[in-house]
Scaffold this motif. Structure first.
Motif, PDB file in Angstrom:
ATOM      1  N   GLU A 194       0.817  -1.223   0.000  1.00  0.00           N
ATOM      2  CA  GLU A 194       0.000   0.000   0.000  1.00  0.00           C
ATOM      3  C   GLU A 194       0.839   1.256   0.000  1.00  0.00           C
ATOM      4  O   GLU A 194       0.371   2.324  -0.375  1.00  0.00           O
ATOM      5  CB  GLU A 194      -0.921  -0.004   1.219  1.00  0.00           C
ATOM      6  CG  GLU A 194      -2.015  -1.036   1.045  1.00  0.00           C
ATOM      7  CD  GLU A 194      -3.076  -0.990   2.101  1.00  0.00           C
ATOM      8  OE1 GLU A 194      -2.966  -0.182   3.029  1.00  0.00           O
ATOM      9  OE2 GLU A 194      -4.014  -1.786   1.962  1.00  0.00           O
ATOM     10  N   ARG A 195       2.090   1.138   0.456  1.00  0.00           N
ATOM     11  CA  ARG A 195       2.910   2.351   0.557  1.00  0.00           C
ATOM     12  C   ARG A 195       3.734   2.534  -0.719  1.00  0.00           C
ATOM     13  O   ARG A 195       4.598   1.708  -1.037  1.00  0.00           O
ATOM     14  CB  ARG A 195       3.841   2.247   1.771  1.00  0.00           C
ATOM     15  CG  ARG A 195       4.527   3.572   2.049  1.00  0.00           C
ATOM     16  CD  ARG A 195       4.997   3.682   3.470  1.00  0.00           C
ATOM     17  NE  ARG A 195       6.135   2.839   3.761  1.00  0.00           N
ATOM     18  CZ  ARG A 195       7.175   3.229   4.493  1.00  0.00           C
ATOM     19  NH1 ARG A 195       7.216   4.450   4.990  1.00  0.00           N
ATOM     20  NH2 ARG A 195       8.148   2.406   4.742  1.00  0.00           N
ATOM     21  N   VAL A 196       3.464   3.600  -1.440  1.00  0.00           N
ATOM     22  CA  VAL A 196       4.193   3.910  -2.670  1.00  0.00           C
ATOM     23  C   VAL A 196       4.917   5.239  -2.456  1.00  0.00           C
ATOM     24  O   VAL A 196       4.279   6.262  -2.169  1.00  0.00           O
ATOM     25  CB  VAL A 196       3.239   4.032  -3.886  1.00  0.00           C
ATOM     26  CG1 VAL A 196       4.018   4.412  -5.142  1.00  0.00           C
ATOM     27  CG2 VAL A 196       2.474   2.737  -4.101  1.00  0.00           C
ATOM     28  N   ILE A 197       6.240   5.206  -2.592  1.00  0.00           N
ATOM     29  CA  ILE A 197       7.035   6.428  -2.397  1.00  0.00           C
ATOM     30  C   ILE A 197       7.711   6.780  -3.717  1.00  0.00           C
ATOM     31  O   ILE A 197       8.378   5.935  -4.322  1.00  0.00           O
ATOM     32  CB  ILE A 197       8.130   6.200  -1.324  1.00  0.00           C
ATOM     33  CG1 ILE A 197       7.496   5.792   0.014  1.00  0.00           C
ATOM     34  CG2 ILE A 197       8.990   7.460  -1.155  1.00  0.00           C
ATOM     35  CD1 ILE A 197       8.508   5.355   1.066  1.00  0.00           C
ATOM     36  N   VAL A 198       7.520   8.016  -4.155  1.00  0.00           N
ATOM     37  CA  VAL A 198       8.294   8.498  -5.314  1.00  0.00           C
ATOM     38  C   VAL A 198       9.452   9.304  -4.747  1.00  0.00           C
ATOM     39  O   VAL A 198       9.243  10.287  -4.026  1.00  0.00           O
ATOM     40  CB  VAL A 198       7.433   9.362  -6.256  1.00  0.00           C
ATOM     41  CG1 VAL A 198       8.273   9.845  -7.440  1.00  0.00           C
ATOM     42  CG2 VAL A 198       6.238   8.570  -6.761  1.00  0.00           C
ATOM     43  N   ALA A 199      10.677   8.869  -5.031  1.00  0.00           N
ATOM     44  CA  ALA A 199      11.862   9.483  -4.429  1.00  0.00           C
ATOM     45  C   ALA A 199      12.567  10.358  -5.458  1.00  0.00           C
ATOM     46  O   ALA A 199      12.947   9.885  -6.534  1.00  0.00           O
ATOM     47  CB  ALA A 199      12.805   8.394  -3.936  1.00  0.00           C
ATOM     48  N   ILE A 200      12.720  11.646  -5.127  1.00  0.00           N
ATOM     49  CA  ILE A 200      13.240  12.619  -6.101  1.00  0.00           C
ATOM     50  C   ILE A 200      14.280  13.499  -5.417  1.00  0.00           C
ATOM     51  O   ILE A 200      14.055  13.978  -4.291  1.00  0.00           O
ATOM     52  CB  ILE A 200      12.101  13.521  -6.648  1.00  0.00           C
ATOM     53  CG1 ILE A 200      10.936  12.655  -7.150  1.00  0.00           C
ATOM     54  CG2 ILE A 200      12.608  14.431  -7.763  1.00  0.00           C
ATOM     55  CD1 ILE A 200       9.688  13.451  -7.502  1.00  0.00           C
ATOM     56  N   GLU A 201      15.409  13.744  -6.083  1.00  0.00           N
ATOM     57  CA  GLU A 201      16.427  14.635  -5.511  1.00  0.00           C
ATOM     58  C   GLU A 201      15.937  16.084  -5.533  1.00  0.00           C
ATOM     59  O   GLU A 201      15.186  16.492  -6.438  1.00  0.00           O
ATOM     60  CB  GLU A 201      17.750  14.522  -6.286  1.00  0.00           C
ATOM     61  CG  GLU A 201      18.677  13.455  -5.736  1.00  0.00           C
ATOM     62  CD  GLU A 201      20.098  13.597  -6.262  1.00  0.00           C
ATOM     63  OE1 GLU A 201      20.318  14.310  -7.253  1.00  0.00           O
ATOM     64  OE2 GLU A 201      20.996  12.967  -5.689  1.00  0.00           O
ATOM     65  N   LEU A 202      16.442  16.858  -4.586  1.00  0.00           N
ATOM     66  CA  LEU A 202      15.987  18.245  -4.430  1.00  0.00           C
ATOM     67  C   LEU A 202      16.326  19.147  -5.619  1.00  0.00           C
ATOM     68  O   LEU A 202      15.795  20.256  -5.726  1.00  0.00           O
ATOM     69  CB  LEU A 202      16.620  18.842  -3.169  1.00  0.00           C
ATOM     70  CG  LEU A 202      15.863  18.527  -1.867  1.00  0.00           C
ATOM     71  CD1 LEU A 202      16.720  18.885  -0.667  1.00  0.00           C
ATOM     72  CD2 LEU A 202      14.548  19.297  -1.832  1.00  0.00           C
ATOM     73  N   ASN A 203      17.209  18.680  -6.503  1.00  0.00           N
ATOM     74  CA  ASN A 203      17.529  19.518  -7.657  1.00  0.00           C
ATOM     75  C   ASN A 203      16.456  19.439  -8.757  1.00  0.00           C
ATOM     76  O   ASN A 203      16.639  19.975  -9.845  1.00  0.00           O
ATOM     77  CB  ASN A 203      18.909  19.153  -8.234  1.00  0.00           C
ATOM     78  CG  ASN A 203      18.985  17.704  -8.670  1.00  0.00           C
ATOM     79  OD1 ASN A 203      18.100  16.909  -8.373  1.00  0.00           O
ATOM     80  ND2 ASN A 203      20.052  17.348  -9.366  1.00  0.00           N
ATOM     81  N   LYS A 204      15.329  18.762  -8.444  1.00  0.00           N
ATOM     82  CA  LYS A 204      14.203  18.701  -9.402  1.00  0.00           C
ATOM     83  C   LYS A 204      12.935  19.196  -8.709  1.00  0.00           C
ATOM     84  O   LYS A 204      11.958  18.442  -8.545  1.00  0.00           O
ATOM     85  CB  LYS A 204      14.017  17.267  -9.915  1.00  0.00           C
ATOM     86  CG  LYS A 204      15.294  16.651 -10.495  1.00  0.00           C
ATOM     87  CD  LYS A 204      15.087  15.205 -10.820  1.00  0.00           C
ATOM     88  CE  LYS A 204      16.345  14.389 -10.931  1.00  0.00           C
ATOM     89  NZ  LYS A 204      17.383  14.500  -9.965  1.00  0.00           N
ATOM     90  N   PRO A 205      12.924  20.451  -8.277  1.00  0.00           N
ATOM     91  CA  PRO A 205      11.771  20.938  -7.507  1.00  0.00           C
ATOM     92  C   PRO A 205      10.466  20.891  -8.291  1.00  0.00           C
ATOM     93  O   PRO A 205       9.392  20.683  -7.716  1.00  0.00           O
ATOM     94  CB  PRO A 205      12.167  22.381  -7.152  1.00  0.00           C
ATOM     95  CG  PRO A 205      13.262  22.748  -8.096  1.00  0.00           C
ATOM     96  CD  PRO A 205      13.950  21.484  -8.468  1.00  0.00           C
ATOM     97  N   ASP A 206      10.542  21.059  -9.619  1.00  0.00           N
ATOM     98  CA  ASP A 206       9.309  21.013 -10.420  1.00  0.00           C
ATOM     99  C   ASP A 206       8.715  19.604 -10.424  1.00  0.00           C
ATOM    100  O   ASP A 206       7.493  19.427 -10.377  1.00  0.00           O
ATOM    101  CB  ASP A 206       9.558  21.527 -11.845  1.00  0.00           C
ATOM    102  CG  ASP A 206      10.807  20.954 -12.483  1.00  0.00           C
ATOM    103  OD1 ASP A 206      11.514  20.166 -11.827  1.00  0.00           O
ATOM    104  OD2 ASP A 206      11.091  21.291 -13.652  1.00  0.00           O
ATOM    105  N   ALA A 207       9.566  18.591 -10.428  1.00  0.00           N
ATOM    106  CA  ALA A 207       9.060  17.207 -10.386  1.00  0.00           C
ATOM    107  C   ALA A 207       8.473  16.913  -9.009  1.00  0.00           C
ATOM    108  O   ALA A 207       7.422  16.258  -8.892  1.00  0.00           O
ATOM    109  CB  ALA A 207      10.183  16.229 -10.712  1.00  0.00           C
TER     110      ALA A 207
END
Ligand code: SF4
Ligand code: SF4
Length: 430
Positions: A194-207
């Motif tokens: 049930e737990r879905v995490i989208v992990a994104i680096e801070l250099n992609k603030p728009d994403a």
């Protein structure tokens, strides 16, 4: 909703060079006159051809089927005639059989049959049928990952994209947010998590902004540090769980899939589209017009470079993938595969590296190694031919080949090459 993240203390800060292509929207590439589609585009046995020279195929037709449990189906990326099945070189060395198709320009296309019902079993079967593999570079057949041997409770969708220059995942996240989220939910359904995490680096603030607020998806904002996108570091950053040496993410209850893989799953399940193309970045100071391109699999690197205006006068070095973990190419005579996320061209000034000198025992390589290994010892024992000591003292088998040690070494030691050679020798001994 955003979640709290942890931070691993090693690794390095790198000038990410993403501004060259981060602002370039994804462009669909017109199919070339011919494609050479590799039978080995994944970890495991190469696929077995189901077509012969002279056959006429449509885009999306099965041309080679998975050979065993760890293998993947391969599909035609253009419509046309099979004109050869022959050996072609691979960017990281070696060769594979390729099915060469002459494009007839008619764009005839077939899809997979619509799914009657979306259930965990039907999603797993569709992912297998569509030939989907890990598109972040690993190439592990995704259907195999969807049947873990231990219970899992978390799916992490890896949008870290920590390699310099590469921006294809970034563009996908801002242009295909809903589709990736849908694909992630289908993967979660197949896994029963049930737990879905989208992990994104801070250099992609728009994403990050795009995914924040998407229903059913948590967002992990990751500090910018290389190699944040490595599975083990990503899992620690998002969940605080440590994957022990020799163990898999599933052993700590986590499955990691790349954003491009999640998109491919959405397209296969909802649109009946097998894996016939992918988005990749063509960039570097040696390319006239860096770009993010949706590319039919089997397209030649040369064709892609020409679409990007060709090389600058001082272009010198070609790399498949990113500069940290990619493979330096001796020519552009290669063809895109499911795992190709980038093609870089660097200039002579950027690519020139002074000749290696003796190790000065500064310890920097060990200080930055994200796996807490002793790269200088691995190098020393490997060059001495004592591979067992490189394993036992240096810990070579836990190396993820991220290149961080070589990046900081003031003596320009070819540490990653030593590591790769040592692993190869240990494999041969086994
Ligand atoms: S030893 Fe391996 S894991 Fe450690 S920094 Fe070097 S390449 Fe990366
Ligand atoms: S960083 Fe280079 S010079 Fe320093 S200890 Fe490691 S291998 Fe030796």
């Amino acid at each position: 909703m955003k979640i709290k993240t942890k931070f691993f203390c090693r690794g390095v800060h790198i000038d990410d060079k993403k501004s060259l292509s981060a602002g370039c929207p994804i462009r669909d590439v017109a199919a070339p006159d011919s494609v050479a589609i590799a039978l080995s585009q994944h970890i495991g046995k190469p696929a077995k051809p189901v077509v012969a020279v002279g056959d006429v195929v449509e885009r999306g037709a099965l041309i080679a089927e998975a050979d065993g449990a760890v293998s993947a189906n391969v599909f035609a990326s253009v419509s046309g005639k099979v004109i050869a099945i022959e050996r072609r070189p691979l960017p990281r060395g070696g060769e594979t059989d390729c099915i060469v198709i002459e494009n007839d320009g008619e764009n005839r296309e077939v899809s997979l049959k619509p799914l009657q019902e979306i259930t965990p079993d039907s999603v797993r079967e569709r992912v297998r049928e569509a030939g989907i593999v890990g598109m972040g570079g690993a190439g592990f057949p995704t259907a195999v990952k969807l049947s873990p041997k231990t219970p899992v409770d978390t799916l992490i969708v890896n949008g870290a994209e920590c390699e310099p220059y590469l921006t294809c995942d970034h563009r996908l996240m801002i242009e295909k947010t809903d589709e990736i989220a849908e694909g992630a939910k289908l993967l979660a359904l197949a896994l029963g998590v049930e737990r879905v995490i989208v992990a994104i680096e801070l250099n992609k603030p728009d994403a990050i902004a795009k995914f924040d607020g998407v229903d059913g998806v948590l967002v992990a904002e990751l500090r910018k540090r290389y190699p944040m996108g490595s599975e083990k570091h990503l899992i620690y950053s998002c969940t605080g769980r440590r994957v022990p040496p020799g163990k898999l993410p599933a052993d700590v209850g986590v499955i990691v899939e790349n954003v491009a893989t999640a998109l491919a799953v959405y397209e296969a399940v909802k649109l009946g589209k097998p894996l016939v193309d992918r988005v990749m970045t063509v960039s570097g100071e040696g390319v006239k017009e860096p770009a993010n391109l949706r590319v039919p699999l089997g397209t030649s690197y040369r064709y892609l470079l020409d679409l990007c205006g060709g090389e600058t006068d001082d272009a010198s070095t070609y790399i498949a993938g990113g500069p940290m973990m990619g493979a330096t190419l001796l020519s552009t005579d290669f063809h895109t595969r499911k795992t190709d996320s980038g093609l870089l061209v660097l200039t002579a000034r950027q690519a020139s590296i002074a000749a290696p000198t003796a190790c000065i025992h500064c310890g920097r390589c060990a200080e930055v190694c994200p796996m807490h290994l002793l790269p200088m010892d691995i190098d020393f024992y490997t060059l001495a031919g004592d591979y067992d000591m490189a394993r036992d003292r240096g810990g070579v088998l836990n190396c993820i080949e991220c290149g961080t040690c070589a990046y900081v070494c003031p003596a320009n030691r070819a540490l990653v090459q030593s590591i790769q050679m040592c692993k190869q020798k240990l494999r041969e001994k086994r």
